[in-house]
Design a protein around this motif. Structure first.
Motif, PDB file in Angstrom:
ATOM      1  N   LEU A   1     -40.878  -1.083 -26.723  1.00 39.13           N
ATOM      2  CA  LEU A   1     -41.037  -0.100 -27.796  1.00 39.13           C
ATOM      3  C   LEU A   1     -42.469  -0.026 -28.288  1.00 39.13           C
ATOM      4  CD1 LEU A   1     -37.819  -0.998 -29.837  1.00 39.13           C
ATOM      5  CD2 LEU A   1     -38.099   0.838 -28.152  1.00 39.13           C
ATOM      6  N   ASP A   2     -43.290  -0.971 -27.878  1.00 38.90           N
ATOM      7  CA  ASP A   2     -44.704  -1.015 -28.235  1.00 38.90           C
ATOM      8  C   ASP A   2     -45.469  -1.558 -27.028  1.00 38.90           C
ATOM      9  OD1 ASP A   2     -47.047  -0.875 -29.682  1.00 38.90           O
ATOM     10  OD2 ASP A   2     -46.673  -2.686 -30.863  1.00 38.90           O
ATOM     11  N   ARG A   3     -46.750  -1.269 -26.972  1.00 44.33           N
ATOM     12  CA  ARG A   3     -47.593  -1.723 -25.866  1.00 44.33           C
ATOM     13  C   ARG A   3     -48.518  -2.830 -26.360  1.00 44.33           C
ATOM     14  NH1 ARG A   3     -46.400   0.480 -20.651  1.00 44.33           N
ATOM     15  NH2 ARG A   3     -45.732   2.639 -20.906  1.00 44.33           N
ATOM     16  N   PRO A   4     -48.741  -3.864 -25.554  1.00 45.54           N
ATOM     17  CA  PRO A   4     -49.645  -4.938 -25.980  1.00 45.54           C
ATOM     18  C   PRO A   4     -51.099  -4.499 -25.937  1.00 45.54           C
ATOM     19  CG  PRO A   4     -48.913  -5.314 -23.725  1.00 45.54           C
ATOM     20  CD  PRO A   4     -48.149  -4.129 -24.221  1.00 45.54           C
ATOM     21  N   SER A   5     -51.916  -5.145 -26.756  1.00 47.06           N
ATOM     22  CA  SER A   5     -53.362  -4.926 -26.698  1.00 47.06           C
ATOM     23  C   SER A   5     -53.946  -5.612 -25.472  1.00 47.06           C
ATOM     24  CB  SER A   5     -54.024  -5.478 -27.968  1.00 47.06           C
ATOM     25  OG  SER A   5     -53.464  -4.900 -29.122  1.00 47.06           O
ATOM     26  N   ARG A   6     -53.305  -6.695 -25.068  1.00 46.10           N
ATOM     27  CA  ARG A   6     -53.719  -7.437 -23.877  1.00 46.10           C
ATOM     28  C   ARG A   6     -52.511  -8.222 -23.376  1.00 46.10           C
ATOM     29  NH1 ARG A   6     -57.274 -10.713 -26.080  1.00 46.10           N
ATOM     30  NH2 ARG A   6     -56.076 -12.644 -25.895  1.00 46.10           N
ATOM     31  N   GLY A   7     -52.512  -8.529 -22.090  1.00 49.68           N
ATOM     32  CA  GLY A   7     -51.436  -9.335 -21.544  1.00 49.68           C
ATOM     33  C   GLY A   7     -50.329  -8.499 -20.935  1.00 49.68           C
ATOM     34  N   GLU A   8     -49.228  -9.162 -20.603  1.00 49.82           N
ATOM     35  CA  GLU A   8     -48.193  -8.518 -19.797  1.00 49.82           C
ATOM     36  C   GLU A   8     -46.806  -9.014 -20.177  1.00 49.82           C
ATOM     37  OE1 GLU A   8     -47.687  -7.682 -15.043  1.00 49.82           O
ATOM     38  OE2 GLU A   8     -48.066  -9.738 -15.672  1.00 49.82           O
ATOM     39  N   VAL A   9     -45.852  -8.098 -20.094  1.00 49.66           N
ATOM     40  CA  VAL A   9     -44.424  -8.422 -20.197  1.00 49.66           C
ATOM     41  C   VAL A   9     -43.772  -8.022 -18.885  1.00 49.66           C
ATOM     42  CG1 VAL A   9     -42.238  -7.956 -21.362  1.00 49.66           C
ATOM     43  CG2 VAL A   9     -44.352  -8.067 -22.694  1.00 49.66           C
ATOM     44  N   ARG A  10     -43.080  -8.970 -18.244  1.00 49.95           N
ATOM     45  CA  ARG A  10     -42.345  -8.689 -17.009  1.00 49.95           C
ATOM     46  C   ARG A  10     -40.863  -8.958 -17.255  1.00 49.95           C
ATOM     47  NH1 ARG A  10     -45.771  -8.017 -12.693  1.00 49.95           N
ATOM     48  NH2 ARG A  10     -44.007  -8.052 -11.266  1.00 49.95           N
ATOM     49  N   ILE A  11     -40.026  -8.014 -16.885  1.00 50.52           N
ATOM     50  CA  ILE A  11     -38.577  -8.148 -16.997  1.00 50.52           C
ATOM     51  C   ILE A  11     -37.982  -7.865 -15.628  1.00 50.52           C
ATOM     52  CG2 ILE A  11     -36.475  -7.250 -18.070  1.00 50.52           C
ATOM     53  CD1 ILE A  11     -38.205  -6.513 -20.502  1.00 50.52           C
ATOM     54  N   ALA A  12     -37.170  -8.804 -15.138  1.00 50.77           N
ATOM     55  CA  ALA A  12     -36.589  -8.681 -13.787  1.00 50.77           C
ATOM     56  C   ALA A  12     -37.688  -8.413 -12.766  1.00 50.77           C
ATOM     57  CB  ALA A  12     -35.524  -7.596 -13.752  1.00 50.77           C
TER      58      ALA A  12
END
Length: 248
Positions: A76-87
């Motif tokens: 629902l929001d985007r990071p300023s830096r870094g990563e989110v991985r799902i599956a």
């Protein structure tokens, strides 16, 4: 009507096959907001991994960034830096349209206030994510009925939210979150609006779901009983997560 024992056995087989798989991974997750002339860092270099069937509670004081973290995990929001991985899919690689489709398929949400649609029945509410994704109503409602069986509320399928107790409405919300077989379920104070007895029944239900689903659970809570009941408790403080070993 689907047989409850068959539904449960199928779910447990799926969960067993996915055991040990990393469903959620965050690396260097950072979120900075601009407030007037200053930058405010809410999350900084956050690292997190959650595996299939694992339940992780996140605690922290008001304003520590728990809601910001949930919004990032849920796309629902985007990071300023870094990563989110799902599956094993990076949310950064997805445009807004693709992200919406991915969120519908892979992420389930359960809120303190269930957010069920008052004009729909429990069955229709639970089936809604599948209908939104384009599945035929009959097939969507068949799948939703399986989930209502698993959360122990099948006999209330044709009742609207106004005819259900708080605990029953929360069970419908949990069924709705699981109906797409998501990789990740995010829970924001899922027992915060329930009495002690009803909250205990939701805890028991989560025990069952941890055994019979292949998804990962992240639960934000102020409830010590809810947090202590999970596999791990992490404290969000200073923009980072740390393992919580002391009594809550």
């Amino acid at each position: 009507m689907n047989d409850p024992a068959t539904v449960k056995e199928s779910a447990m087989t799926q969960a067993a096959n996915a055991k040990g798989k990393i469903m959620l991974a965050c690396h260097d997750l950072t979120r900075i907001y601009r407030e007037g002339p200053q930058d405010v860092t809410v999350l900084e270099g956050l690292e997190l991994e959650v595996r299939a069937g694992e339940r992780v509670a996140i605690v922290g004081s008001s304003g520590s960034g728990k809601t910001t973290l949930l919004n990032l995990l849920g796309g629902l929001d985007r990071p300023s830096r870094g990563e989110v991985r799902i599956a094993d899919e990076s949310l950064l690689d997805l445009g807004e349209t693709a992200l919406g489709r991915f969120r519908n398929r892979h992420i389930g949400f359960v809120y303190q206030f269930h957010h069920l649609l008052a004009e729909f029945t429990a069955l229709e509410n639970a089936a809604l994510p599948l209908i939104v994704s384009g599945q035929r109503k009959k097939a969507a409602e068949s799948r939703a009925r399986e989930l209502l069986i698993r959360v122990g509320i099948a006999e209330r399928a044709d009742h609207k939210p106004g005819e259900l107790s708080g605990g029953e409405r929360q069970r419908v919300a949990i069924a709705r979150a699981l109906v797409t077989d998501p990789s990740l379920v995010l829970m924001d104070e899922p027992t915060g609006n329930l009495d002690q007895t009803t909250a205990a029944s939701i805890l028991a239900l989560m025990d069952e779901l941890a055994r019979t689903t292949a998804c990962a659970f992240v639960i934000v809570t102020h409830d010590p009983a809810m947090a202590a009941h999970q596999d791990r408790v992490l404290k969000l403080d200073g923009g980072r997560l740390t393992e919580q070993h002391d009594p809550l």
